[in-house]
Design a protein around this motif. Structure first.
Motif, PDB file in Angstrom:
ATOM      1  N   TYR A 147      -3.855   7.106 -22.851  1.00  0.00           N
ATOM      2  CA  TYR A 147      -4.396   7.248 -21.671  1.00  0.00           C
ATOM      3  C   TYR A 147      -2.980   7.549 -20.415  1.00  0.00           C
ATOM      4  CZ  TYR A 147      -7.618   5.118 -18.001  1.00  0.00           C
ATOM      5  OH  TYR A 147      -8.789   5.180 -17.199  1.00  0.00           O
ATOM      6  N   PHE A 148      -3.361   8.716 -19.755  1.00  0.00           N
ATOM      7  CA  PHE A 148      -2.203   9.317 -18.941  1.00  0.00           C
ATOM      8  C   PHE A 148      -2.320   8.720 -17.642  1.00  0.00           C
ATOM      9  CE2 PHE A 148      -1.984  12.076 -22.583  1.00  0.00           C
ATOM     10  CZ  PHE A 148      -0.687  12.507 -22.238  1.00  0.00           C
ATOM     11  N   ALA A 149      -1.229   9.232 -16.840  1.00  0.00           N
ATOM     12  CA  ALA A 149      -1.341   8.443 -15.309  1.00  0.00           C
ATOM     13  C   ALA A 149      -2.059   8.978 -14.379  1.00  0.00           C
ATOM     14  CB  ALA A 149       0.327   8.913 -14.829  1.00  0.00           C
ATOM     15  N   ASN A 150      -2.572  10.076 -14.616  1.00  0.00           N
ATOM     16  CA  ASN A 150      -3.483  10.732 -13.907  1.00  0.00           C
ATOM     17  C   ASN A 150      -4.663  10.232 -14.134  1.00  0.00           C
ATOM     18  OD1 ASN A 150      -4.108  12.541 -15.522  1.00  0.00           O
ATOM     19  ND2 ASN A 150      -3.226  14.371 -14.541  1.00  0.00           N
ATOM     20  N   GLN A 151      -5.023   9.531 -15.205  1.00  0.00           N
ATOM     21  CA  GLN A 151      -6.342   9.158 -15.404  1.00  0.00           C
ATOM     22  C   GLN A 151      -6.140   7.472 -14.455  1.00  0.00           C
ATOM     23  OE1 GLN A 151      -5.836   9.852 -20.086  1.00  0.00           O
ATOM     24  NE2 GLN A 151      -8.169   8.998 -19.730  1.00  0.00           N
ATOM     25  N   VAL A 152      -5.191   7.157 -14.440  1.00  0.00           N
ATOM     26  CA  VAL A 152      -5.051   5.844 -13.436  1.00  0.00           C
ATOM     27  C   VAL A 152      -5.082   6.355 -12.061  1.00  0.00           C
ATOM     28  CG1 VAL A 152      -3.378   3.916 -12.725  1.00  0.00           C
ATOM     29  CG2 VAL A 152      -3.293   4.869 -15.209  1.00  0.00           C
ATOM     30  N   LEU A 153      -4.673   7.562 -11.625  1.00  0.00           N
ATOM     31  CA  LEU A 153      -4.819   8.020 -10.378  1.00  0.00           C
ATOM     32  C   LEU A 153      -6.405   8.179 -10.207  1.00  0.00           C
ATOM     33  CD1 LEU A 153      -3.412   9.682  -8.172  1.00  0.00           C
ATOM     34  CD2 LEU A 153      -4.151  11.792  -9.397  1.00  0.00           C
ATOM     35  N   ASN A 154      -7.124   8.587 -11.305  1.00  0.00           N
ATOM     36  CA  ASN A 154      -8.582   8.715 -10.924  1.00  0.00           C
ATOM     37  C   ASN A 154      -9.293   7.313 -10.700  1.00  0.00           C
ATOM     38  OD1 ASN A 154      -8.762  11.551 -11.265  1.00  0.00           O
ATOM     39  ND2 ASN A 154      -9.287  11.546 -13.335  1.00  0.00           N
ATOM     40  N   ASP A 155      -8.801   6.513 -11.500  1.00  0.00           N
ATOM     41  CA  ASP A 155      -9.277   5.015 -11.565  1.00  0.00           C
ATOM     42  C   ASP A 155      -9.064   4.549 -10.053  1.00  0.00           C
ATOM     43  OD1 ASP A 155      -9.795   4.923 -14.254  1.00  0.00           O
ATOM     44  OD2 ASP A 155      -7.642   3.800 -14.332  1.00  0.00           O
ATOM     45  N   ASN A 156      -8.269   5.041  -9.337  1.00  0.00           N
ATOM     46  CA  ASN A 156      -7.923   4.418  -7.932  1.00  0.00           C
ATOM     47  C   ASN A 156      -8.150   5.655  -6.807  1.00  0.00           C
ATOM     48  OD1 ASN A 156      -6.378   1.573  -8.066  1.00  0.00           O
ATOM     49  ND2 ASN A 156      -5.783   2.728  -9.744  1.00  0.00           N
ATOM     50  N   CYS A 157      -9.272   6.218  -7.098  1.00  0.00           N
ATOM     51  CA  CYS A 157      -9.732   7.195  -6.141  1.00  0.00           C
ATOM     52  C   CYS A 157      -8.730   8.164  -5.364  1.00  0.00           C
ATOM     53  CB  CYS A 157     -10.423   6.613  -4.784  1.00  0.00           C
ATOM     54  SG  CYS A 157     -11.248   7.505  -3.641  1.00  0.00           S
ATOM     55  N   GLY A 158      -7.925   8.546  -6.293  1.00  0.00           N
ATOM     56  CA  GLY A 158      -6.653   9.506  -6.078  1.00  0.00           C
ATOM     57  C   GLY A 158      -5.434   8.927  -5.260  1.00  0.00           C
ATOM     58  N   HIS A 159      -5.351   7.686  -5.257  1.00  0.00           N
ATOM     59  CA  HIS A 159      -4.442   6.861  -4.512  1.00  0.00           C
ATOM     60  C   HIS A 159      -3.167   6.655  -5.580  1.00  0.00           C
ATOM     61  CE1 HIS A 159      -7.674   6.413  -2.002  1.00  0.00           C
ATOM     62  NE2 HIS A 159      -6.680   6.572  -1.034  1.00  0.00           N
ATOM     63  N   TRP A 160      -1.916   7.090  -5.153  1.00  0.00           N
ATOM     64  CA  TRP A 160      -0.851   6.778  -6.080  1.00  0.00           C
ATOM     65  C   TRP A 160       0.194   6.221  -5.347  1.00  0.00           C
ATOM     66  CZ3 TRP A 160      -0.391   6.779 -11.375  1.00  0.00           C
ATOM     67  CH2 TRP A 160       0.851   6.650 -12.039  1.00  0.00           C
ATOM     68  N   THR A 161       0.657   4.938  -5.473  1.00  0.00           N
ATOM     69  CA  THR A 161       1.693   3.968  -4.726  1.00  0.00           C
ATOM     70  C   THR A 161       2.898   4.034  -5.415  1.00  0.00           C
ATOM     71  OG1 THR A 161      -0.078   3.059  -3.616  1.00  0.00           O
ATOM     72  CG2 THR A 161       2.049   2.061  -3.328  1.00  0.00           C
ATOM     73  N   PHE A 162       4.243   4.259  -4.575  1.00  0.00           N
ATOM     74  CA  PHE A 162       5.304   4.262  -5.039  1.00  0.00           C
ATOM     75  C   PHE A 162       6.440   3.416  -4.121  1.00  0.00           C
ATOM     76  CE2 PHE A 162       5.363   8.206  -2.788  1.00  0.00           C
ATOM     77  CZ  PHE A 162       6.673   8.270  -2.154  1.00  0.00           C
ATOM     78  N   THR A 163       7.424   2.988  -4.429  1.00  0.00           N
ATOM     79  CA  THR A 163       8.514   2.432  -3.464  1.00  0.00           C
ATOM     80  C   THR A 163       9.406   3.499  -3.121  1.00  0.00           C
ATOM     81  OG1 THR A 163       7.980   0.171  -4.238  1.00  0.00           O
ATOM     82  CG2 THR A 163       9.919   0.591  -3.146  1.00  0.00           C
ATOM     83  N   VAL A 164       9.711   3.667  -1.835  1.00  0.00           N
ATOM     84  CA  VAL A 164      10.961   4.385  -1.467  1.00  0.00           C
ATOM     85  C   VAL A 164      12.026   3.818  -1.604  1.00  0.00           C
ATOM     86  CG1 VAL A 164      12.209   5.673   0.815  1.00  0.00           C
ATOM     87  CG2 VAL A 164       9.470   5.328   0.588  1.00  0.00           C
ATOM     88  N   PRO A 165      13.200   4.259  -2.400  1.00  0.00           N
ATOM     89  CA  PRO A 165      14.483   3.644  -2.774  1.00  0.00           C
ATOM     90  C   PRO A 165      14.802   2.779  -1.498  1.00  0.00           C
ATOM     91  CG  PRO A 165      14.288   5.577  -3.831  1.00  0.00           C
ATOM     92  CD  PRO A 165      13.203   5.518  -2.900  1.00  0.00           C
TER      93      PRO A 165
END
Length: 269
Positions: A137-155
């Motif tokens: 299972y790849f990261a952009n499948q997780v992206l698909n699970d979340n309606c195209g949203h990907w969250t990260f933290t700015v250092p």
């Protein structure tokens, strides 16, 4: 189980077209900035040449009208969909079994409104590749699970000032042959406030990737136990570990409240 994916030629063509996508919207925390600071590509087609200038920020892009303010240490979300301005969660963000990693870069620049991605010094701040190998299972499948949203933290410790943000996913369905990997990226214009004086190691685009890198020239139509995400080690965080149990497909983004309109003005935050 995700395993060999052997499609007929006609079905492969349909999948290829349906998989095209665009990173387009940005969220500052829980505030929707839409496309106000995105250098949106002119089409949803991929870049395939890692040596060309388009590998930095894509093709047909214009400088954005705005620069989005974000705080060091805060969360930012980038959003992808197959068609421009279509924020529907009924469709996968990137379809056609176009599985692969999600990678986020930042580059400090003098002026985010005019900086060129090919001149910028980029450092990776988030990346995930194969998030589970049972089944794969790849990261952009997780992206698909979340309606195209990907969250990260700015250092939290990077220096204040203007930055370009580069959001990327790589579709690996045809990557078993040279030049088969498909790169989808968009650059966003940011101003980072707060922070410190950290100066992470950087790479250039083009230059960061080679067509023969193991995460670019790879056959995903076999069961994989590991996957090497292209590019450097993320700064200030670790790459997502590979789980040995099935990855949960439950959305962590509030899909029920996903907007349908697209803001074009930088919000007050």
């Amino acid at each position: 189980m995700y395993g060999p994916i052997r499609a007929a030629a006609a079905a492969s063509l349909i999948a290829s077209v349906s998989g095209h996508a665009i990173w387009q919207d940005l969220w500052i925390g829980d505030v929707d900035a839409g496309t106000s600071c995105a250098r949106v590509p002119s089409s949803n087609s991929p870049v395939t040449d890692v040596t060309g200038s388009a590998i930095a920020c894509n093709t047909g892009t214009a400088k954005a009208s705005g620069i989005c303010p974000v705080e060091a240490g805060s969360q930012v979300t980038v959003e992808m969909h197959q068609q421009m301005n279509d924020r529907s969660c009924e469709n996968e963000a990137i379809g056609g079994q176009h599985y692969g990693p999600v990678i986020i870069y930042l580059a400090k620049v003098d002026d985010a409104a005019s900086a060129e991605g090919t001149d910028a010094a980029w450092f990776k701040v988030d990346s995930a590749g194969l998030v589970s190998n049972s089944p794969d299972y790849f990261a952009n499948q997780v992206l698909n699970d979340n309606c195209g949203h990907w969250t990260f933290t700015v250092p939290a410790d990077i220096a204040p000032g203007d930055y370009l943000l580069r959001a990327e996913t790589i579709a690996l369905h045809s990557a078993s042959g040279a030049g088969g990997a498909q790169f989808y990226m968009t650059c966003y214009q940011l101003t980072v406030t707060g922070g410190g004086s950290a100066s992470p190691d950087t790479v250039s685009f083009p230059g960061a990737y080679d067509a023969s890198d193991p995460g670019i020239l790879v056959d995903i139509h076999q069961t994989l136990s590991t996957y090497v995400v292209p590019g450097p080690t993320p700064y200030g965080t670790a790459e997502w570990p590979v789980a040995t149990t099935a990855y949960p497909t439950t959305a962590t983004w509030d899909i029920a409240s996903a907007p349908t309109s697209v803001p074009t003005a930088v919000p007050s935050v």
